[in-house]
Design an enzyme around this catalytic site. Structure first.
Site, PDB file in Angstrom:
ATOM      1  N   ARG A   1       8.247   1.820  -5.907  1.00 15.39           N
ATOM      2  CA  ARG A   1       8.862   1.395  -7.174  1.00 15.39           C
ATOM      3  C   ARG A   1       8.222   2.076  -8.374  1.00 15.39           C
ATOM      4  NH1 ARG A   1       9.428  -2.443  -3.585  1.00 15.39           N
ATOM      5  NH2 ARG A   1       7.328  -3.204  -3.846  1.00 15.39           N
TER       6      ARG A   1
ATOM      7  N   GLU B   1      -3.197  -6.906   0.266  1.00 16.86           N
ATOM      8  CA  GLU B   1      -3.207  -8.359   0.441  1.00 16.86           C
ATOM      9  C   GLU B   1      -2.933  -8.724   1.898  1.00 16.86           C
ATOM     10  OE1 GLU B   1      -0.676 -11.999  -1.647  1.00 16.86           O
ATOM     11  OE2 GLU B   1      -0.284  -9.923  -2.188  1.00 16.86           O
TER      12      GLU B   1
END
Length: 192
Positions: free
Chosen positions: A74, A111
């Site tokens: 993105r 994460e």
């Protein structure tokens, strides 16, 4: 979704961007792994007014950069648009295996796993160039730290780090400060 908090300064472009982010962000539970709340900004970028406002607001944070670096994937959308608005070039910081050799790379923790970012080892002269780094979300900070490390390894000076959304309940900002340094500004348009 927790109401976002926004960074300053509150320019007209910033306020329009935050309104679009508030209106269009989709929260997806348990993606890509259980326990992770994914912030999908695709609807924000698909809205023409939202995209224009986000690009203008991010460009305000990147002024003074020689190049914009967009992080796969993105960040590519944001990087190209912000670079065009500022009249500077854009480079793509790629995920592993997407570039032909030779490459330089940096491994980092996510994460929900590990990954690697790469740049071409030839054809880009980044020595001394001021590079602003763009991505969509600051979560744990690993991706931004890895991108900054990679750009410095290539000889660039990291000018700024900017994201659309910073996840306030995760340690991303502290990780970036420790891994990149307090002298590099970290900007976000809103906090989720």
């Amino acid at each position: 979704m927790t109401p976002p908090t926004h960074s300053s300064p509150h320019t007209a472009a910033h306020d329009r961007a935050c309104a679009a982010i508030d209106r269009h962000t989709r929260v997806v539970a348990d993606f890509p792994t259980p326990g992770v709340e994914f912030r999908d900004l695709t609807p924000v970028l698909a809205d023409p007014d939202g995209l224009a406002a986000v690009v203008s607001a991010l460009a305000e944070h990147c002024r003074g950069a020689d190049l914009i670096a967009g992080i796969d994937a993105r960040g590519f959308l944001l990087g190209g648009a912000v670079a065009r608005e500022l009249g500077v070039g854009v480079i793509a910081v790629r995920k592993a295996g997407k570039l032909p050799p030779p490459v330089i790379g940096v491994d980092y923790n996510l994460e929900y796993g590990t990954s690697r970012l790469e740049l071409p080892a030839e054809g880009l002269d980044l020595r001394g160039r001021r590079v602003a780094v763009l991505d969509d979300v600051l979560a744990t900070g690993g991706t931004l730290v890895a991108a900054a490390r990679l750009l410095r390894l290539a000889g660039a000076r990291v000018h700024a780090l900017s994201v659309i959304m910073e996840l306030a309940d995760l340690p991303g900002r502290a990780t970036v400060a420790a891994g990149v340094g307090a002298d590099v500004p970290v900007h976000h348009l809103c906090r989720g």
